[in-house]
Structure formats: C-alpha cells, structure tokens
Design a protein around this motif. Structure first.
Motif, PDB file in Angstrom:
ATOM      1  N   SER A   1       0.816  -1.213   0.000  1.00  7.44           N
ATOM      2  CA  SER A   1       0.000   0.000   0.000  1.00  7.44           C
ATOM      3  C   SER A   1       0.851   1.265   0.000  1.00  7.44           C
ATOM      4  CB  SER A   1      -0.940   0.011   1.206  1.00  7.44           C
ATOM      5  OG  SER A   1      -0.189   0.035   2.404  1.00  7.44           O
ATOM      6  N   SER A   2       2.055   1.182   0.540  1.00  9.58           N
ATOM      7  CA  SER A   2       2.865   2.398   0.671  1.00  9.58           C
ATOM      8  C   SER A   2       4.097   2.412  -0.225  1.00  9.58           C
ATOM      9  CB  SER A   2       3.305   2.569   2.124  1.00  9.58           C
ATOM     10  OG  SER A   2       4.066   1.441   2.535  1.00  9.58           O
ATOM     11  N   GLN A   3       4.518   1.267  -0.701  1.00 13.74           N
ATOM     12  CA  GLN A   3       5.713   1.209  -1.539  1.00 13.74           C
ATOM     13  C   GLN A   3       5.364   0.672  -2.916  1.00 13.74           C
ATOM     14  OE1 GLN A   3       8.609  -1.217   0.416  1.00 13.74           O
ATOM     15  NE2 GLN A   3       8.970   0.245   2.045  1.00 13.74           N
ATOM     16  N   PRO A   4       5.803   1.360  -3.980  1.00 16.27           N
ATOM     17  CA  PRO A   4       5.571   0.839  -5.326  1.00 16.27           C
ATOM     18  C   PRO A   4       6.263  -0.514  -5.501  1.00 16.27           C
ATOM     19  CG  PRO A   4       6.333   3.113  -5.408  1.00 16.27           C
ATOM     20  CD  PRO A   4       6.496   2.643  -3.998  1.00 16.27           C
ATOM     21  N   PHE A   5       5.656  -1.372  -6.274  1.00 16.56           N
ATOM     22  CA  PHE A   5       6.240  -2.680  -6.539  1.00 16.56           C
ATOM     23  C   PHE A   5       6.005  -3.053  -7.995  1.00 16.56           C
ATOM     24  CE2 PHE A   5       1.948  -3.397  -5.068  1.00 16.56           C
ATOM     25  CZ  PHE A   5       1.465  -4.419  -5.882  1.00 16.56           C
ATOM     26  N   MET A   6       6.786  -4.023  -8.464  1.00 17.24           N
ATOM     27  CA  MET A   6       6.639  -4.513  -9.828  1.00 17.24           C
ATOM     28  C   MET A   6       5.755  -5.744  -9.814  1.00 17.24           C
ATOM     29  SD  MET A   6      10.391  -4.040 -11.519  1.00 17.24           S
ATOM     30  CE  MET A   6      11.315  -4.840 -10.212  1.00 17.24           C
ATOM     31  N   LEU A   7       4.919  -5.840 -10.801  1.00 17.32           N
ATOM     32  CA  LEU A   7       4.037  -6.986 -10.935  1.00 17.32           C
ATOM     33  C   LEU A   7       4.443  -7.713 -12.212  1.00 17.32           C
ATOM     34  CD1 LEU A   7       1.564  -8.386  -9.694  1.00 17.32           C
ATOM     35  CD2 LEU A   7       0.122  -6.819 -10.971  1.00 17.32           C
ATOM     36  N   LEU A   8       4.887  -8.958 -12.063  1.00 20.74           N
ATOM     37  CA  LEU A   8       5.380  -9.763 -13.174  1.00 20.74           C
ATOM     38  C   LEU A   8       4.517 -11.004 -13.314  1.00 20.74           C
ATOM     39  CD1 LEU A   8       7.654 -10.791 -15.183  1.00 20.74           C
ATOM     40  CD2 LEU A   8       8.723 -11.781 -13.167  1.00 20.74           C
ATOM     41  N   GLY A   9       4.076 -11.277 -14.524  1.00 22.39           N
ATOM     42  CA  GLY A   9       3.299 -12.482 -14.785  1.00 22.39           C
ATOM     43  C   GLY A   9       3.854 -13.200 -15.991  1.00 22.39           C
ATOM     44  N   MET A  10       3.964 -14.527 -15.874  1.00 20.85           N
ATOM     45  CA  MET A  10       4.467 -15.333 -16.987  1.00 20.85           C
ATOM     46  C   MET A  10       3.411 -16.355 -17.396  1.00 20.85           C
ATOM     47  SD  MET A  10       8.424 -15.945 -15.824  1.00 20.85           S
ATOM     48  CE  MET A  10       8.005 -16.861 -14.371  1.00 20.85           C
ATOM     49  N   GLY A  11       3.219 -16.534 -18.695  1.00 22.82           N
ATOM     50  CA  GLY A  11       2.208 -17.466 -19.187  1.00 22.82           C
ATOM     51  C   GLY A  11       0.831 -17.038 -18.720  1.00 22.82           C
ATOM     52  N   ASN A  12       0.089 -17.949 -18.099  1.00 23.17           N
ATOM     53  CA  ASN A  12      -1.217 -17.587 -17.567  1.00 23.17           C
ATOM     54  C   ASN A  12      -1.093 -16.550 -16.455  1.00 23.17           C
ATOM     55  OD1 ASN A  12      -4.109 -17.972 -17.564  1.00 23.17           O
ATOM     56  ND2 ASN A  12      -3.836 -18.892 -15.564  1.00 23.17           N
ATOM     57  N   GLY A  13       0.056 -16.520 -15.783  1.00 20.52           N
ATOM     58  CA  GLY A  13       0.304 -15.499 -14.760  1.00 20.52           C
ATOM     59  C   GLY A  13       0.265 -14.093 -15.336  1.00 20.52           C
ATOM     60  N   ALA A  14       0.590 -13.957 -16.626  1.00 18.64           N
ATOM     61  CA  ALA A  14       0.511 -12.639 -17.275  1.00 18.64           C
ATOM     62  C   ALA A  14      -0.945 -12.175 -17.340  1.00 18.64           C
ATOM     63  CB  ALA A  14       1.124 -12.702 -18.672  1.00 18.64           C
ATOM     64  N   ASN A  15      -1.833 -13.094 -17.678  1.00 11.66           N
ATOM     65  CA  ASN A  15      -3.257 -12.748 -17.707  1.00 11.66           C
ATOM     66  C   ASN A  15      -3.751 -12.378 -16.314  1.00 11.66           C
ATOM     67  OD1 ASN A  15      -3.198 -13.493 -20.409  1.00 11.66           O
ATOM     68  ND2 ASN A  15      -3.822 -15.573 -19.981  1.00 11.66           N
ATOM     69  N   ILE A  16      -3.281 -13.112 -15.330  1.00 10.39           N
ATOM     70  CA  ILE A  16      -3.696 -12.849 -13.949  1.00 10.39           C
ATOM     71  C   ILE A  16      -3.120 -11.526 -13.455  1.00 10.39           C
ATOM     72  CG2 ILE A  16      -3.535 -13.706 -11.576  1.00 10.39           C
ATOM     73  CD1 ILE A  16      -3.566 -16.567 -12.904  1.00 10.39           C
ATOM     74  N   ALA A  17      -1.857 -11.237 -13.779  1.00 11.67           N
ATOM     75  CA  ALA A  17      -1.245  -9.959 -13.378  1.00 11.67           C
ATOM     76  C   ALA A  17      -2.026  -8.790 -13.970  1.00 11.67           C
ATOM     77  CB  ALA A  17       0.216  -9.912 -13.820  1.00 11.67           C
ATOM     78  N   LEU A  18      -2.420  -8.920 -15.222  1.00 12.78           N
ATOM     79  CA  LEU A  18      -3.213  -7.858 -15.860  1.00 12.78           C
ATOM     80  C   LEU A  18      -4.572  -7.732 -15.185  1.00 12.78           C
ATOM     81  CD1 LEU A  18      -3.352  -5.747 -18.088  1.00 12.78           C
ATOM     82  CD2 LEU A  18      -4.158  -7.554 -19.627  1.00 12.78           C
ATOM     83  N   CYS A  19      -5.169  -8.845 -14.828  1.00 15.46           N
ATOM     84  CA  CYS A  19      -6.460  -8.836 -14.132  1.00 15.46           C
ATOM     85  C   CYS A  19      -6.319  -8.188 -12.747  1.00 15.46           C
ATOM     86  CB  CYS A  19      -6.981 -10.266 -14.023  1.00 15.46           C
ATOM     87  SG  CYS A  19      -8.698 -10.407 -13.541  1.00 15.46           S
ATOM     88  N   ILE A  20      -5.223  -8.469 -12.062  1.00 14.14           N
ATOM     89  CA  ILE A  20      -4.962  -7.853 -10.757  1.00 14.14           C
ATOM     90  C   ILE A  20      -4.860  -6.346 -10.898  1.00 14.14           C
ATOM     91  CG2 ILE A  20      -3.199  -7.579  -8.940  1.00 14.14           C
ATOM     92  CD1 ILE A  20      -2.624 -10.611  -9.308  1.00 14.14           C
ATOM     93  N   GLN A  21      -4.097  -5.894 -11.883  1.00  8.03           N
ATOM     94  CA  GLN A  21      -3.899  -4.457 -12.076  1.00  8.03           C
ATOM     95  C   GLN A  21      -5.211  -3.752 -12.411  1.00  8.03           C
ATOM     96  OE1 GLN A  21      -1.476  -2.414 -11.458  1.00  8.03           O
ATOM     97  NE2 GLN A  21      -2.576  -0.684 -12.282  1.00  8.03           N
ATOM     98  N   THR A  22      -6.035  -4.367 -13.253  1.00 10.26           N
ATOM     99  CA  THR A  22      -7.296  -3.722 -13.615  1.00 10.26           C
ATOM    100  C   THR A  22      -8.341  -3.826 -12.510  1.00 10.26           C
ATOM    101  OG1 THR A  22      -8.033  -5.706 -14.794  1.00 10.26           O
ATOM    102  CG2 THR A  22      -6.933  -4.009 -16.098  1.00 10.26           C
ATOM    103  N   SER A  23      -8.233  -4.847 -11.660  1.00  3.84           N
ATOM    104  CA  SER A  23      -9.187  -5.015 -10.552  1.00  3.84           C
ATOM    105  C   SER A  23      -8.850  -4.133  -9.357  1.00  3.84           C
ATOM    106  CB  SER A  23      -9.207  -6.471 -10.079  1.00  3.84           C
ATOM    107  OG  SER A  23      -9.636  -7.311 -11.099  1.00  3.84           O
ATOM    108  N   ALA A  24      -7.590  -3.776  -9.219  1.00  2.57           N
ATOM    109  CA  ALA A  24      -7.149  -2.964  -8.072  1.00  2.57           C
ATOM    110  C   ALA A  24      -6.237  -1.845  -8.560  1.00  2.57           C
ATOM    111  CB  ALA A  24      -6.439  -3.841  -7.055  1.00  2.57           C
TER     112      ALA A  24
END
Length: 100
Positions: free
Chosen positions: A47-70
């Motif tokens: 919540s207070s520190q920026p972080f990188m979100l990395l997704g590989m394969g299906n994890g890429a779809n999930i990372a994108l879903c996480i970013q758009t959901s939150a």
C-alpha cells in the motif's frame, strides 16, 4: 528487495478449496486477499511502496487482471511475459495437466 512468488491453487501440493472454478477472477481475488493480509502484517508492503508486478504465461493474464481489478495498488510497472490470449487444443491439454 522483496520477491513474492505465488503458485497456482491446487498446483504442486498447494491447498485449494473444494472444486473451485479456477479462472482469472478466482485467482485474482485470492492474490489480492493475500496482498492485503501481507500488507496489514507489514510482511510485504503493497500500500505504501511501489512494486513490480510480473506475470508469466497464464500469470501474465492474472497480473493484468490484478492491475485492472485494483488500480489503487502502487504498481510501478507491469511486466507480462509470454501471455497467451487464445487457448488452442494443445495449450488446453497443458493447462489441464497443470491443474491435475
């Protein structure tokens, strides 16, 4: 540097609810719940520190879903490696074998 790696529910001995629908929405909810819990306990700040979100394969779809959901999460960058947008018969066979 902190790194958080997450296994697919039910994969490699990970515990999973009884017969959930394993889709991006389900996994996104679980990951966001985990991130909130880790942030509350100050184990992994999201919540207070920026972080990188990395997704590989299906994890890429999930990372994108996480970013758009939150969108309020302080994601510094979103890295998507080898995302697939179409599941053909061969990929479906691999996905089914990963889940079982």
């Amino acid at each position: 540097v902190q790194v958080l790696l997450i296994k697919h529910p039910g994969q490699a001995g990970a515990m999973c609810e009884d017969t959930p629908t394993l889709n991006n929405t389900f996994i996104t909810k679980k990951v966001l719940s985990l991130l909130r819990s880790l942030d509350r306990t100050r184990t992994f700040s999201t919540s207070s520190q920026p972080f990188m979100l990395l997704g590989m394969g299906n994890g890429a779809n999930i990372a994108l879903c996480i970013q758009t959901s939150a969108p309020s999460l302080p994601v510094q960058c979103l890295v998507l490696l080898n995302p697939f947008t179409h599941v053909d018969a061969r990929l479906e066979m691999h996905i089914r074998s990963w889940i079982s």
